[in-house]
Enzyme design. Structure first.
Site, short mmCIF file in Angstrom:
data_model
loop_
_atom_site.label_atom_id
_atom_site.label_comp_id
_atom_site.label_asym_id
_atom_site.label_seq_id
_atom_site.Cartn_x
_atom_site.Cartn_y
_atom_site.Cartn_z
N PHE A 185 0.71 -1.00 0.18
CA PHE A 185 -0.08 0.15 -0.01
C PHE A 185 0.79 1.20 -0.03
O PHE A 185 0.44 2.26 0.31
CB PHE A 185 -1.06 0.01 1.15
CG PHE A 185 -1.75 -1.22 1.51
CD1 PHE A 185 -2.82 -1.54 0.45
CD2 PHE A 185 -1.58 -2.25 2.44
CE1 PHE A 185 -3.72 -2.66 0.37
CE2 PHE A 185 -2.23 -3.27 2.10
CZ PHE A 185 -3.30 -3.55 1.55
N ARG A 187 2.92 4.64 -0.81
CA ARG A 187 2.66 5.62 -1.51
C ARG A 187 3.91 6.55 -2.31
O ARG A 187 4.80 6.45 -1.24
CB ARG A 187 1.96 7.00 -0.78
CG ARG A 187 0.57 6.66 -0.34
CD ARG A 187 0.15 7.51 0.92
NE ARG A 187 0.98 7.14 2.10
CZ ARG A 187 0.80 7.87 3.31
NH1 ARG A 187 0.06 8.84 3.36
NH2 ARG A 187 1.64 7.54 3.99
N LYS A 240 -6.34 -4.90 -2.23
CA LYS A 240 -5.62 -3.87 -2.77
C LYS A 240 -6.42 -2.83 -4.01
O LYS A 240 -6.41 -1.48 -3.93
CB LYS A 240 -4.13 -4.58 -3.53
CG LYS A 240 -3.27 -3.29 -4.27
CD LYS A 240 -2.84 -2.34 -3.50
CE LYS A 240 -2.27 -1.12 -4.30
NZ LYS A 240 -1.00 -1.49 -4.68
N LEU A 286 -9.89 14.23 -0.09
CA LEU A 286 -10.89 15.23 -0.40
C LEU A 286 -10.26 16.40 -1.00
O LEU A 286 -10.75 17.53 -0.97
CB LEU A 286 -11.92 15.56 0.57
CG LEU A 286 -12.83 14.35 1.12
CD1 LEU A 286 -13.83 14.81 2.19
CD2 LEU A 286 -13.86 13.74 -0.06
N CYS A 296 -0.64 3.91 -10.70
CA CYS A 296 -1.59 3.16 -9.91
C CYS A 296 -2.99 3.34 -10.08
O CYS A 296 -3.71 2.66 -10.54
CB CYS A 296 -1.11 3.16 -8.55
SG CYS A 296 0.68 2.70 -8.15
N LYS A 299 -4.92 3.25 -13.38
CA LYS A 299 -4.77 1.83 -14.33
C LYS A 299 -5.59 0.75 -13.32
O LYS A 299 -6.09 -0.32 -13.88
CB LYS A 299 -3.34 1.59 -14.67
CG LYS A 299 -2.53 1.20 -13.49
CD LYS A 299 -2.12 -0.27 -13.37
CE LYS A 299 -0.91 -0.67 -12.34
NZ LYS A 299 -0.90 -1.64 -11.68
N LYS A 359 2.46 13.82 -8.94
CA LYS A 359 2.02 14.50 -7.61
C LYS A 359 3.46 14.93 -6.88
O LYS A 359 4.37 14.61 -7.56
CB LYS A 359 1.33 13.71 -6.57
CG LYS A 359 2.40 12.40 -5.93
CD LYS A 359 1.59 11.55 -5.21
CE LYS A 359 2.38 10.51 -4.66
NZ LYS A 359 1.99 9.98 -3.53
C1 UGA Z 1 -1.47 4.97 -4.55
C2 UGA Z 1 -2.10 4.61 -3.08
O1 UGA Z 1 -2.54 6.01 -2.18
C3 UGA Z 1 -1.48 3.65 -2.29
O2 UGA Z 1 -1.85 3.40 -1.26
C4 UGA Z 1 -1.10 2.56 -3.29
O3 UGA Z 1 -0.08 1.72 -2.77
C5 UGA Z 1 -0.39 2.94 -4.61
O4 UGA Z 1 -1.27 3.83 -5.35
C6 UGA Z 1 -0.14 1.83 -5.43
O5 UGA Z 1 -1.15 1.20 -5.84
O6 UGA Z 1 0.98 1.47 -5.66
P1 UGA Z 1 0.28 6.69 -5.26
O7 UGA Z 1 -0.23 6.39 -6.69
O8 UGA Z 1 1.72 6.97 -4.95
O9 UGA Z 1 -0.42 5.93 -4.23
O10 UGA Z 1 -0.22 8.41 -4.98
P2 UGA Z 1 -1.59 8.78 -4.10
O11 UGA Z 1 -1.05 9.70 -2.96
O12 UGA Z 1 -2.50 7.88 -3.93
O13 UGA Z 1 -2.21 10.00 -5.03
C7 UGA Z 1 -2.57 9.73 -6.28
C8 UGA Z 1 -3.22 10.77 -7.22
O14 UGA Z 1 -4.11 11.21 -6.55
C9 UGA Z 1 -2.17 11.82 -7.31
O15 UGA Z 1 -2.19 12.44 -8.70
C10 UGA Z 1 -2.68 12.91 -6.38
O16 UGA Z 1 -2.45 14.28 -6.76
C11 UGA Z 1 -4.30 12.52 -6.51
N1 UGA Z 1 -4.76 13.36 -5.32
C12 UGA Z 1 -4.80 12.82 -4.07
C13 UGA Z 1 -6.16 14.13 -5.27
O17 UGA Z 1 -6.09 14.53 -6.50
N2 UGA Z 1 -6.47 14.45 -4.37
C14 UGA Z 1 -6.24 14.11 -3.22
O18 UGA Z 1 -6.96 14.47 -2.13
C15 UGA Z 1 -5.34 13.12 -2.92
#
Ligand code: UGA
Length: 471
Positions: A185, A187, A240, A286, A296, A299, A359
């Site tokens: 999990f 990030r 997952k 949010l 991640c 896809k 991000k």
């Molecule tokens: C995500 C999951 O959060 C992890 O728990 C998981 O292990 C991982 O995918 C994976 O499958 O390997 P990650 O892709 O690193 O992690 O990034 P996130 O922090 O989840 O952010 C994903 C996207 O959502 C980013 O583009 C971010 O900018 C966006 N986001 C996030 C928003 O637009 N709003 C939010 O409030 C939070």
């Protein structure tokens, strides 16, 4: 099950150094609890490389097998192929202990106690489904190479049913091996912390021996109170994709509210604060804005829909289509807003784009909303200058026609419009007065609701944001 400590003698690929033995005490592991195992990791990308180094920090002997020779050699020389805060230091330190090595020869996996499968499962071209060929290849490798009675632990994000198939494959070709599924999990940007101190551990196992071995491997976080959920293969696999689907849904929910807010003149950030105080809802994920990207979430929800279709339960996940659509609409809305702000055409106008990574704290540009918007504007004739603290090189390789700047102040020179598309701290700290002195027109669109609108307006800027009223 009590496993005998692995012996490292003779010509072993990783002989334990004296300093490595002394190092154990650094991690607060008592002699009774400490049990060094020989661990293999297949696939040393984001997940595998971090997992390998973290396993080494808790005292295991680790070999990372990576078919990309340049990547394996780089990792072995402490060169990280991606940006991840805290990882470079950890990698050099762990290579220095003698417990960690990388290579593109699978043979050192032969006598491992456990092998983690950490290969990617990208989206298939032209389809929603995940490409699982690397997972299959990894299981074939262990079947051919591993001679010990090792536990083969899947970590890759896979369509439900993959672990069962892998187990059948091993039953036929290497019955001395056992499969377990232990989804990851972590990030990006917080990968080291998430690996060393996960918020939960999920073990999909078929027997108690597998559970015991996993408990030994993760003795450290478990001793610190990390909850462990022991379950079957399909549940472990589903945990997952369900988690990522939920996170994507939460983001798209607030972005759907954002669409409504834009029409009625409401403020989505206040709305998110207000509903987020309800403990049942919670404020995290949010963050309204340009939506989710990366390797991640996008896809994974698509692969989940595709798998549900194969299983005849596509209706159950049809809402994910809408989650995906809402997310993609935010990118179009940002392009539209840029048009509006520039008087109906972007042709020849200089647009400074702050952020290229999907991000902050990452150099990953896979399905990056920021780059998607930058590229759309370029294709419509704008003069787009992109900057990012870490992702410029990756972005340049993918979009060589964009113009890139190394610093925000360079990108902002003579800009007709600024778009904040990835909320790096350094962009949040920009001084609107200083920025105002270098741009041609004082206009900014905050695609991540990350800036303080008042300070920009006070400096004479037209400040707009997704889901917030115009003043
Ligand atoms: C995500 C999951 O959060 C992890 O728990 C998981 O292990 C991982 O995918 C994976 O499958 O390997 P990650 O892709 O690193 O992690 O990034 P996130 O922090 O989840 O952010 C994903 C996207 O959502 C980013 O583009 C971010 O900018 C966006 N986001 C996030 C928003 O637009 N709003 C939010 O409030 C939070």
């Amino acid at each position: 099950m009590v496993r005998q400590p692995t012996r490292y003698g003779g010509t072993n690929w990783l002989a334990e150094s004296e300093s490595a033995a002394r190092d154990r005490t650094h991690f607060g592991l008592t002699q009774e609890r400490w049990h060094q195992m020989k661990i293999g990791v297949i696939g040393c990308g984001y997940l595998g490389a971090v997992h390998a180094a973290c396993m080494s920090t808790v005292g295991h002997q680790v070999y990372g097998y990576e078919i990309d020779v340049a990547k394996a050699e780089g990792l072995n020389s402490a060169r990280t192929p991606f940006f991840e805060p805290g990882f470079d230091e950890m990698l050099s330190e762990q290579l220095g202990t003698g417990r960690l090595a990388f290579g593109s020869d699978p043979q050192p996996l032969a006598d491992c106690d456990a092998v983690f499968i950490c290969v990617g499962t990208p989206q298939l071209k032209g389809e929603l489904a995940a490409d699982t060929r690397y997972v299959t290849a990894a299981f074939e490798t262990v079947a051919d190479v591993v001679r010990s009675n090792a536990l083969i632990i899947g970590k890759s994000t896979v369509p439900v049913g993959t672990a069962d198939r892998a187990s059948q494959l091993l039953a036929e070709r290497a019955p001395h091996l056992t499969v377990a599924w232990n989804p990851e999990f972590l990030r990006e940007g917080k990968a080291v912390k998430d690996t060393l101190r996960p918020d939960r551990l999920v073990f999909g196992v078929e027997n108690e021996g597998s559970e015991e071995l996993l408990r030994e491997i993760y003795a450290d976080p478990i001793a610190d109170g990390c909850p462990v959920l022991v379950t079957d293969f399909p549940t472990a696999e589903l945990v997952k994709v369900a988690a990522n689907s939920f996170l994507a849904t939460k983001i798209s929910f607030i972005n759907a509210m954002s669409e409504v807010c834009e029409v009625v003149g409401a403020d989505v950030t206040q709305l998110a604060d207000a509903i987020g105080y309800d403990a049942r809802i919670g404020r995290s994920f949010l963050g309204a804005g340009l939506g989710f990207g990366g390797g991640c979430l996008p896809k994974d929800i698509r692969a989940f829909m595709a798998r549900a279709g194969e299983l005849g339960v596509d209706q159950a996940l049809s809402f994910l289509r809408e989650v995906d659509a809402i997310n993609m609409r935010r990118r179009s809305r940002m392009v539209e807003m840029a048009h509006e702000q520039l008087g109906g055409t972007v042709i020849g106008q200089r647009i400074a784009v702050l952020g290229a990574a999907f991000k902050p704290d990452s150099d990953d540009i896979r399905d990056s909303p920021a780059l998607n918007v930058a590229a759309q504007l370029l294709l419509r004739g704008a003069d787009v200058v992109v900057t990012d603290p870490q992702a410029v090189e990756n972005a340049r390789r993918k979009w060589p026609d964009l113009t890139f700047a190394d610093t925000p102040m360079e990108a902002l020179q003579k800009a007709d419009l600024i778009l904040l598309l990835t909320e790096w701290d350094e962009y949040k700290q920009l001084d609107p007065q200083q920025v105002g002195a270098v741009v041609r027109h004082k206009q900014i669109i905050d695609g991540r609701n990350a800036l303080d609108p008042q300070s920009w307006r006070d400096a004479g800027f037209v400040y707009r944001a997704l889901g917030r009223p115009r003043v």
